[in-house]
Scaffold this active site. Structure first.
Site, PDB file in Angstrom:
ATOM      1  N   LYS A  13       8.994  64.086  71.261  1.00  0.00           N
ATOM      2  CA  LYS A  13       9.382  64.445  69.769  1.00  0.00           C
ATOM      3  C   LYS A  13       9.188  63.318  68.999  1.00  0.00           C
ATOM      4  O   LYS A  13       8.255  63.350  67.829  1.00  0.00           O
ATOM      5  CB  LYS A  13      10.687  64.802  69.517  1.00  0.00           C
ATOM      6  CG  LYS A  13      11.252  65.856  70.483  1.00  0.00           C
ATOM      7  CD  LYS A  13      12.784  66.331  70.348  1.00  0.00           C
ATOM      8  CE  LYS A  13      13.789  65.404  70.684  1.00  0.00           C
ATOM      9  NZ  LYS A  13      13.842  64.882  71.971  1.00  0.00           N
ATOM     10  N   ARG A  87      20.543  70.464  66.742  1.00  0.00           N
ATOM     11  CA  ARG A  87      20.758  70.645  68.376  1.00  0.00           C
ATOM     12  C   ARG A  87      21.678  71.729  68.538  1.00  0.00           C
ATOM     13  O   ARG A  87      21.779  71.729  69.837  1.00  0.00           O
ATOM     14  CB  ARG A  87      21.237  69.281  68.883  1.00  0.00           C
ATOM     15  CG  ARG A  87      20.118  68.105  68.761  1.00  0.00           C
ATOM     16  CD  ARG A  87      20.710  66.989  69.662  1.00  0.00           C
ATOM     17  NE  ARG A  87      19.588  65.999  69.173  1.00  0.00           N
ATOM     18  CZ  ARG A  87      19.161  65.092  70.025  1.00  0.00           C
ATOM     19  NH1 ARG A  87      19.520  65.033  71.447  1.00  0.00           N
ATOM     20  NH2 ARG A  87      18.586  64.149  69.603  1.00  0.00           N
ATOM     21  N   ARG A 126      10.310  54.094  79.046  1.00  0.00           N
ATOM     22  CA  ARG A 126       9.805  54.171  77.515  1.00  0.00           C
ATOM     23  C   ARG A 126      10.460  52.544  77.189  1.00  0.00           C
ATOM     24  O   ARG A 126      11.474  52.060  77.749  1.00  0.00           O
ATOM     25  CB  ARG A 126      10.677  55.006  76.813  1.00  0.00           C
ATOM     26  CG  ARG A 126      10.823  54.786  75.275  1.00  0.00           C
ATOM     27  CD  ARG A 126      11.315  55.965  74.564  1.00  0.00           C
ATOM     28  NE  ARG A 126      12.450  56.519  75.022  1.00  0.00           N
ATOM     29  CZ  ARG A 126      12.852  57.456  74.513  1.00  0.00           C
ATOM     30  NH1 ARG A 126      12.404  58.209  73.842  1.00  0.00           N
ATOM     31  NH2 ARG A 126      14.147  57.977  75.327  1.00  0.00           N
ATOM     32  N   ARG A 152      16.225  51.245  75.697  1.00  0.00           N
ATOM     33  CA  ARG A 152      17.320  52.022  75.207  1.00  0.00           C
ATOM     34  C   ARG A 152      18.457  52.111  76.238  1.00  0.00           C
ATOM     35  O   ARG A 152      18.154  52.352  77.277  1.00  0.00           O
ATOM     36  CB  ARG A 152      17.093  53.079  74.622  1.00  0.00           C
ATOM     37  CG  ARG A 152      16.750  53.278  73.120  1.00  0.00           C
ATOM     38  CD  ARG A 152      16.040  54.420  72.969  1.00  0.00           C
ATOM     39  NE  ARG A 152      16.766  55.946  73.185  1.00  0.00           N
ATOM     40  CZ  ARG A 152      16.443  57.111  72.663  1.00  0.00           C
ATOM     41  NH1 ARG A 152      15.531  57.258  71.801  1.00  0.00           N
ATOM     42  NH2 ARG A 152      17.312  58.136  72.991  1.00  0.00           N
ATOM     43  N   ARG A 163      21.967  63.374  79.637  1.00  0.00           N
ATOM     44  CA  ARG A 163      21.589  63.850  78.209  1.00  0.00           C
ATOM     45  C   ARG A 163      20.554  65.175  78.219  1.00  0.00           C
ATOM     46  O   ARG A 163      20.760  66.084  77.542  1.00  0.00           O
ATOM     47  CB  ARG A 163      20.451  62.794  77.510  1.00  0.00           C
ATOM     48  CG  ARG A 163      21.220  61.558  77.060  1.00  0.00           C
ATOM     49  CD  ARG A 163      20.406  60.389  76.723  1.00  0.00           C
ATOM     50  NE  ARG A 163      19.384  60.655  75.920  1.00  0.00           N
ATOM     51  CZ  ARG A 163      18.083  59.828  76.147  1.00  0.00           C
ATOM     52  NH1 ARG A 163      17.934  58.986  76.810  1.00  0.00           N
ATOM     53  NH2 ARG A 163      17.161  59.989  75.284  1.00  0.00           N
TER      54      ARG A 163
HETATM   55  P1  AP5 Z   1       9.293  59.911  72.958  1.00  0.00           P
HETATM   56  O1  AP5 Z   1       8.323  60.230  72.127  1.00  0.00           O
HETATM   57  O2  AP5 Z   1      10.135  58.974  72.777  1.00  0.00           O
HETATM   58  O3  AP5 Z   1      10.431  61.362  73.436  1.00  0.00           O
HETATM   59  P2  AP5 Z   1      11.554  61.862  72.560  1.00  0.00           P
HETATM   60  O4  AP5 Z   1      11.275  63.453  72.720  1.00  0.00           O
HETATM   61  O5  AP5 Z   1      11.779  61.457  71.210  1.00  0.00           O
HETATM   62  O6  AP5 Z   1      12.726  61.416  73.408  1.00  0.00           O
HETATM   63  P3  AP5 Z   1      14.392  60.782  72.959  1.00  0.00           P
HETATM   64  O7  AP5 Z   1      14.709  60.345  74.255  1.00  0.00           O
HETATM   65  O8  AP5 Z   1      14.277  60.036  71.800  1.00  0.00           O
HETATM   66  O9  AP5 Z   1      15.090  62.106  72.616  1.00  0.00           O
HETATM   67  P4  AP5 Z   1      16.376  62.455  72.413  1.00  0.00           P
HETATM   68  O10 AP5 Z   1      16.336  63.438  71.865  1.00  0.00           O
HETATM   69  O11 AP5 Z   1      17.037  62.360  73.885  1.00  0.00           O
HETATM   70  O12 AP5 Z   1      17.160  61.103  71.624  1.00  0.00           O
HETATM   71  P5  AP5 Z   1      17.412  60.771  70.290  1.00  0.00           P
HETATM   72  O13 AP5 Z   1      17.065  59.454  69.985  1.00  0.00           O
HETATM   73  O14 AP5 Z   1      17.069  62.162  69.516  1.00  0.00           O
HETATM   74  O15 AP5 Z   1       8.579  59.858  74.609  1.00  0.00           O
HETATM   75  C1  AP5 Z   1       9.461  59.440  75.462  1.00  0.00           C
HETATM   76  C2  AP5 Z   1       8.315  58.622  76.443  1.00  0.00           C
HETATM   77  O16 AP5 Z   1       7.438  59.329  76.787  1.00  0.00           O
HETATM   78  C3  AP5 Z   1       7.772  57.409  75.851  1.00  0.00           C
HETATM   79  O17 AP5 Z   1       7.738  56.398  76.662  1.00  0.00           O
HETATM   80  C4  AP5 Z   1       6.383  57.763  75.293  1.00  0.00           C
HETATM   81  O18 AP5 Z   1       5.510  56.832  75.249  1.00  0.00           O
HETATM   82  C5  AP5 Z   1       6.231  58.874  76.323  1.00  0.00           C
HETATM   83  N1  AP5 Z   1       5.261  60.180  76.222  1.00  0.00           N
HETATM   84  C6  AP5 Z   1       5.495  60.553  75.149  1.00  0.00           C
HETATM   85  N2  AP5 Z   1       4.401  61.743  74.932  1.00  0.00           N
HETATM   86  C7  AP5 Z   1       3.864  61.653  76.180  1.00  0.00           C
HETATM   87  C8  AP5 Z   1       2.585  62.125  76.771  1.00  0.00           C
HETATM   88  N3  AP5 Z   1       2.050  63.301  76.394  1.00  0.00           N
HETATM   89  N4  AP5 Z   1       2.039  61.811  78.032  1.00  0.00           N
HETATM   90  C9  AP5 Z   1       2.643  60.665  78.707  1.00  0.00           C
HETATM   91  N5  AP5 Z   1       3.828  60.097  78.077  1.00  0.00           N
HETATM   92  C10 AP5 Z   1       4.331  60.614  76.770  1.00  0.00           C
HETATM   93  O19 AP5 Z   1      18.949  60.961  70.607  1.00  0.00           O
HETATM   94  C11 AP5 Z   1      19.860  59.808  71.063  1.00  0.00           C
HETATM   95  C12 AP5 Z   1      21.024  60.294  71.069  1.00  0.00           C
HETATM   96  O20 AP5 Z   1      21.662  60.534  69.690  1.00  0.00           O
HETATM   97  C13 AP5 Z   1      21.561  61.598  71.537  1.00  0.00           C
HETATM   98  O21 AP5 Z   1      21.529  61.538  72.988  1.00  0.00           O
HETATM   99  C14 AP5 Z   1      22.979  62.011  70.883  1.00  0.00           C
HETATM  100  O22 AP5 Z   1      23.905  61.425  71.707  1.00  0.00           O
HETATM  101  C15 AP5 Z   1      22.840  61.583  69.269  1.00  0.00           C
HETATM  102  N6  AP5 Z   1      22.245  62.672  68.726  1.00  0.00           N
HETATM  103  C16 AP5 Z   1      20.805  62.474  67.930  1.00  0.00           C
HETATM  104  N7  AP5 Z   1      20.616  63.594  67.432  1.00  0.00           N
HETATM  105  C17 AP5 Z   1      21.598  64.282  67.398  1.00  0.00           C
HETATM  106  C18 AP5 Z   1      22.083  65.725  66.916  1.00  0.00           C
HETATM  107  N8  AP5 Z   1      21.373  66.503  66.059  1.00  0.00           N
HETATM  108  N9  AP5 Z   1      23.478  66.019  67.214  1.00  0.00           N
HETATM  109  C19 AP5 Z   1      24.377  65.360  68.030  1.00  0.00           C
HETATM  110  N10 AP5 Z   1      24.074  64.278  68.463  1.00  0.00           N
HETATM  111  C20 AP5 Z   1      22.648  63.649  68.118  1.00  0.00           C
END
Ligand code: AP5
Length: 215
Positions: A13, A87, A126, A152, A163
């Site tokens: 994402k 979410r 990552r 992270r 997660r």
């Molecule tokens: P990356 O692009 O970083 O993936 P991502 O989908 O953004 O992953 P996240 O882990 O950040 O998502 P998340 O939803 O769990 O965490 P968030 O920060 O929102 O890519 C990942 C890796 O893959 C990288 O190394 C990249 O280089 C590689 N990659 C990408 N595309 C690729 C490809 N095509 N080929 C190969 N490699 C690739 O949330 C964190 C926490 O915050 C949650 O757990 C929760 O506690 C809280 N939170 C956030 N939002 C909410 C909400 N709306 N409600 C409640 N709690 C929330």
């Protein structure tokens, strides 16, 4: 364009959001990034820090307030890409109410599909550059030598698996909600980053071509 990105941890994402936001000149609004920034500044209550560290979700009201404030800022008037919000169905309903109050609607919800074992591998390798926010992967997108890297706390395998379980439980209702609203497009998130971008753009072009861009 008002776009939502839904997808499990590590689905890409953040990576895709950065490319599309540059393309459309709209801000990337990531609740995860906002929560981590608040934590780094010592503004996050201990129970929320704990929820994030253990792979759980932050309470709906907390993230809804963050989004309400962020989307009211001037740079979000012409559109935005929500990365990781909503979410839950209550979050989606609150978003609909916020937009509706300004006679606006979402244009598209893109759900990135990636198989579980690939998600784990992507997340645990990552690394993010603290200075630029650029996302790297130790194998697929190695960081430059001068990057100031951060691993992270929630990217260790046991937490990533929690997660993922949380994501599956919460989106069981969210994806049908957006499907019923006619907004959901599922995009295959496996392949080169540029291939996935092309699929997202194709999905968004369909929305524009069928006159679905609002406000
Ligand atoms: P990356 O692009 O970083 O993936 P991502 O989908 O953004 O992953 P996240 O882990 O950040 O998502 P998340 O939803 O769990 O965490 P968030 O920060 O929102 O890519 C990942 C890796 O893959 C990288 O190394 C990249 O280089 C590689 N990659 C990408 N595309 C690729 C490809 N095509 N080929 C190969 N490699 C690739 O949330 C964190 C926490 O915050 C949650 O757990 C929760 O506690 C809280 N939170 C956030 N939002 C909410 C909400 N709306 N409600 C409640 N709690 C929330």
């Amino acid at each position: 364009m008002r776009i939502v990105f839904v997808g499990p941890p590590g689905s890409g994402k953040g990576t895709q959001a950065k490319v599309l936001c540059e393309r459309f000149s709209i801000p990337q609004v990531s609740t995860g990034d906002m929560l981590r920034a608040a934590k780094a500044e010592g503004r996050l209550p201990a129970e929320i820090v704990q929820a994030m560290a253990s792979g759980g979700l932050v309470p709906d009201l907390v993230v809804i307030k963050l989004i309400d404030q962020r989307t009211a800022q001037a740079d979000a008037k012409a559109g935005f890409l929500l990365d990781g919000f909503p979410r839950t169905v209550p979050q989606a309903e609150a978003l609909g109410t916020m937009l509706g109050a300004n006679a606006l609607r979402l244009d598209a919800v893109i759900a990135l599909d990636v198989p579980e074992e690939l998600l784990i591998e992507r997340a645990i390798h990552r690394r993010t550059d603290k200075r630029t926010g650029q996302i790297y992967h130790l194998q697929y997108k190695p960081p430059p030598p001068d990057a100031d890297l951060e691993h992270r706390h929630d990217d260790h395998e046991d937490v990533v698996r929690k997660r993922l379980a949380t994501y599956l439980a919460m989106t069981a209702d969210l994806l049908p909600y957006y499907e019923k609203a006619g907004l959901l497009t599922r995009v295959n998130g496996v392949g080169e980053v540029s291939e996935v971008t092309d699929r997202c753009l194709a999905a968004l072009n369909l929305v524009v071509n069928r006159g679905g861009s609002h406000g």
